[in-house]
Motif scaffolding. Sequence first.
Motif, PDB file in Angstrom:
ATOM      1  N   ARG A 152      24.486  11.149 -24.415  1.00  7.47           N
ATOM      2  CA  ARG A 152      24.494  11.756 -23.072  1.00  7.47           C
ATOM      3  C   ARG A 152      24.436  13.274 -23.128  1.00  7.47           C
ATOM      4  NH1 ARG A 152      28.631   8.529 -21.727  1.00  7.47           N
ATOM      5  NH2 ARG A 152      30.259  10.091 -21.960  1.00  7.47           N
ATOM      6  N   THR A 153      25.227  13.854 -24.025  1.00  9.64           N
ATOM      7  CA  THR A 153      25.393  15.311 -24.022  1.00  9.64           C
ATOM      8  C   THR A 153      24.390  16.031 -24.919  1.00  9.64           C
ATOM      9  OG1 THR A 153      27.072  15.092 -25.744  1.00  9.64           O
ATOM     10  CG2 THR A 153      27.857  15.208 -23.461  1.00  9.64           C
ATOM     11  N   ARG A 154      23.832  15.301 -25.942  1.00 11.06           N
ATOM     12  CA  ARG A 154      22.888  15.946 -26.860  1.00 11.06           C
ATOM     13  C   ARG A 154      21.446  15.507 -26.576  1.00 11.06           C
ATOM     14  NH1 ARG A 154      28.154  16.889 -27.853  1.00 11.06           N
ATOM     15  NH2 ARG A 154      28.541  18.004 -29.813  1.00 11.06           N
TER      16      ARG A 154
END
Length: 328
Positions: A152-154
């Motif tokens: 999700r974040t990378r």
Amino acid sequence: MRIAVTGASGRVGGAVAARLVDNGHTVIGLDLVAPRQAVPGVDYLIGDLADLEPSDPRLAEVEAVAHLGALMSWDEADAARLHHANVTATLNLVRALDGGAVRRFVLASTGEVYPENAPQYQPLDEAHPRLPRTWYGLSKVLAEETVAFAARTRGWDAVALRFSHTQHPAELLDPDSFFSGPRFFASRRHRKALAAGDHALAEQLAPYAGDDGTLLVARRSDGAPVRMGILATDDLARGVVLAVEADTTGYEVAGLGPDDSTDLGDFARDLAEAAGLDTVEVTLPPTAPGYVTSNTRARELFGFTPRITRDDMVRLAAEAHRERTAAG
Ligand code: NAD
């Protein structure tokens, strides 16, 4: 691709690393310990994944990861070690990859996240709630969440593969095998029952202590077969490689197991017949495994189907047993 395989000295990791090299990839193998037999073409980095520093320059060019390194234990005393090896190590691996070339991440999870021994419905599939009852199962839920967070974040494409149980066919009739020894050999189950304080089973199997020539034919006291998914390690490794090489996007979850579960009682009978061993019937409580899993999602996502059949497993197990016996 340049691919990092963690747990590369383990039984699945070694098979995955070898397949990736065969497919023309550049492979870095990470593990706590050096392999007993190095896979030709793999560059090994030996050390604890939990000790990795953020943005590790040695991993900067890694484009994909097969994260198989983990501790498997069902000993209550190992709760903190499981968290270290399976959760902290996953988190620090994710951070070590920060700033690098990685775009794809495949995690070895397990059906113990459901867990398989207490199914709410069957066949168990990816939609089943995760309600682990062991520290090992919990550590894999937390590892899955860490990988979902990283995707999700990378912006990584990631797959959590919930492995069924896996064995090399040659391990099935090895009394010293961690899983198969107590699962199939009366002598080893006797030892395990003694250690667990299961006096009734220990007493029933006492005549077989020291006899590695008798296999257990198990049934449950509620009449249900003792069943579980057993996938040959080569098939499992092939599934992991398919997931690494696939082009799925976002975060996906897929069970990686056989087409059907194995009735361990019937299987033990067939193994005994093929290897010329004796059998003894035992009745286990209804808490003994009796589950069926699904590999539909793995087939949909990356075309996985097992190739090594139950009959192949029996034949290969008996061959390996004969070779071991002949070698003394
Ligand atoms: P294995 O024990 O043979 O291999 C695991 C490897 O991970 C070992 O070589 C070990 O040294 C390494 N490792 C452990 N902690 C580490 C750390 N902190 N840093 C670096 N390396 C570390 O196990 P396997 O059968 O090859 O299992 C591979 C994966 O599949 C694991 O993630 C396991 O949880 C999962 N799995 C296995 C089964 C099974 O039936 N064997 C079933 C479900 C899931």
